[in-house]
Scaffold this active site. Structure first.
Site, PDB file in Angstrom:
ATOM      1  N   VAL A 275       0.815  -1.215   0.000  1.00 42.34           N
ATOM      2  CA  VAL A 275       0.000   0.000   0.000  1.00 42.34           C
ATOM      3  C   VAL A 275       0.849   1.266   0.000  1.00 42.34           C
ATOM      4  CG1 VAL A 275      -1.966  -1.132   1.110  1.00 42.34           C
ATOM      5  CG2 VAL A 275      -0.265   0.055   2.514  1.00 42.34           C
TER       6      VAL A 275
ATOM      7  N   ASN B 215      -7.655  -2.236   5.844  1.00 45.23           N
ATOM      8  CA  ASN B 215      -7.144  -2.738   7.107  1.00 45.23           C
ATOM      9  C   ASN B 215      -5.629  -2.596   7.255  1.00 45.23           C
ATOM     10  OD1 ASN B 215      -7.006  -4.669   9.545  1.00 45.23           O
ATOM     11  ND2 ASN B 215      -5.820  -5.773   7.987  1.00 45.23           N
TER      12      ASN B 215
ATOM     13  N   SER C 117      -8.326   3.373  14.928  1.00 43.44           N
ATOM     14  CA  SER C 117      -7.845   2.807  16.190  1.00 43.44           C
ATOM     15  C   SER C 117      -8.406   3.617  17.335  1.00 43.44           C
ATOM     16  CB  SER C 117      -6.314   2.837  16.243  1.00 43.44           C
ATOM     17  OG  SER C 117      -5.842   2.536  17.546  1.00 43.44           O
TER      18      SER C 117
ATOM     19  N   TYR D  39       1.512   7.637  15.455  1.00 39.60           N
ATOM     20  CA  TYR D  39       0.487   6.619  15.220  1.00 39.60           C
ATOM     21  C   TYR D  39      -0.900   7.192  15.491  1.00 39.60           C
ATOM     22  CZ  TYR D  39      -2.196   2.300  15.624  1.00 39.60           C
ATOM     23  OH  TYR D  39      -3.136   1.310  15.468  1.00 39.60           O
ATOM     24  N   ALA D  40      -1.062   7.865  16.626  1.00 33.71           N
ATOM     25  CA  ALA D  40      -2.357   8.446  16.976  1.00 33.71           C
ATOM     26  C   ALA D  40      -2.800   9.467  15.930  1.00 33.71           C
ATOM     27  CB  ALA D  40      -2.283   9.101  18.350  1.00 33.71           C
TER      28      ALA D  40
ATOM     29  N   LYS E  54      -4.150   7.765  12.804  1.00 33.52           N
ATOM     30  CA  LYS E  54      -5.452   7.134  13.004  1.00 33.52           C
ATOM     31  C   LYS E  54      -6.565   8.165  13.140  1.00 33.52           C
ATOM     32  CE  LYS E  54      -4.269   2.897  12.512  1.00 33.52           C
ATOM     33  NZ  LYS E  54      -4.754   2.132  11.333  1.00 33.52           N
TER      34      LYS E  54
ATOM     35  N   ILE F 131      -5.750  -5.671  20.793  1.00 37.07           N
ATOM     36  CA  ILE F 131      -5.873  -6.992  20.185  1.00 37.07           C
ATOM     37  C   ILE F 131      -4.514  -7.666  20.183  1.00 37.07           C
ATOM     38  CG2 ILE F 131      -6.590  -8.278  18.142  1.00 37.07           C
ATOM     39  CD1 ILE F 131      -8.160  -5.823  17.259  1.00 37.07           C
TER      40      ILE F 131
END
Length: 289
Positions: free
Chosen positions: A86, A112, A166, A179-180, A183, A212
């Site tokens: 991707v 995903n 997320s 990362y935050a 998302k 997860i």
């Protein structure tokens, strides 16, 4: 029949009954799942297939996609595979063209594929490589896949797009800044796309998973250990995971790929025809808003 797939110390049970109760009939639909060869993506793939969809599996590791396709075929559904990076727009376009030609058309897109940082991430949030690498995959890559699939949905004036965000988008204090941020960008992109294509009967929503225990999380633990993080060095990684989880999740248990898959499947169904532009959390109550 129930398949048992092991992820470290935790075992993930995915229902694969041919006569599974149909709560969201997807018969006659083709769903493309990026990163569908393992972990969260595999859970989504199996739930969609269990509800009648044929599956197009795109994954950076094509061997994983092929193995996932075998499990889909065991349910009596058609499965198509393609290697897809991707982060490479040409790879995205070629994979989407291949899967579209083989399947006859994509009705459902599940974005995903994602990363938590560049290989060897320090987790500090200050390295340019982490920002660039994570943004390229989590946001730009997601957008490239969507733009490659959208024309056929617009031509049919129907389609379902589900983006995986997320809980970090709203609980950034538990995550690195880069990362935050990516998302939360997925949330904004979802809302903008939903408004733009609402009158063309294309639903665009996001799902925000909580904690997860998949290979994704295990790899992150290994990186922390390699960097000398005292919280994980010499510790049982699953116990560390569970200890941190119980501090922030009211229900006191992790989420599973199958949990997320069930929510994705509902949003992909006609039962959710009037839901668009939403980000729905599946996080055991970690964020209640």
């Amino acid at each position: 029949m129930v398949k048992n797939f092991s992820f470290g110390n935790q075992h993930l049970f995915l229902k694969t009954e041919r006569n599974e109760i149909m709560f969201a009939d997807l018969s006659g639909k083709v769903a493309l799942v990026t990163g569908g060869g393992q972990g969260l993506g595999l859970g989504i793939v199996m739930k969609l297939a269990g509800q009648g969809a044929d599956i197009a599996i795109a994954d950076l590791n094509h061997e994983n996609a092929v193995e996932a396709a075998k499990r889909v075929s065991a349910l009596g559904r058609k499965a198509y595979t393609a290697g897809m990076d991707v982060a490479d727009k040409d790879s995205v376009i070629q994979a989407v063209e291949k899967l579209t030609e083989e399947s006859g058309g994509i009705n459902i897109l599940v974005n995903n594929a994602g990363v938590a940082g560049a290989p060897g991430s320090t987790g500090t949030g200050f390295r340019d490589v982490d920002w660039e690498f994570t943004w390229q995959i989590n946001v730009k890559g997601l957008s490239d896949v969507t733009e490659a699939v959208l024309p056929q949905m617009r031509a049919r004036r129907s389609g379902k797009i589900i983006n995986i965000s997320s809980v970090a988008a709203k609980a950034a204090k538990y995550q690195t800044a880069y990362y935050a941020t990516t998302k939360m960008a997925v949330v904004a992109y979802t809302q903008a796309l939903a408004r733009e294509f609402a009158l063309e009967n294309i639903n665009v929503n996001a799902v925000a998973p909580g904690r997860i225990w998949t290979q994704f999380h295990q790899d992150w633990m290994k990186e922390r250990e390699a960097l000398g993080d005292e919280a994980v060095v010499g510790q049982d990684k699953y116990e560390v995971f569970m200890g941190a989880l119980k501090e922030v999740i009211p229900m006191g248990r992790p989420q599973t790929p199958e949990d997320i898959g069930a929510l994705v499947t509902f949003l992909a169904s006609d039962e959710a025809r009037n839901i668009t532009g939403q980000t729905i959390q599946c996080d055991g109550g970690q964020v209640m808003q």
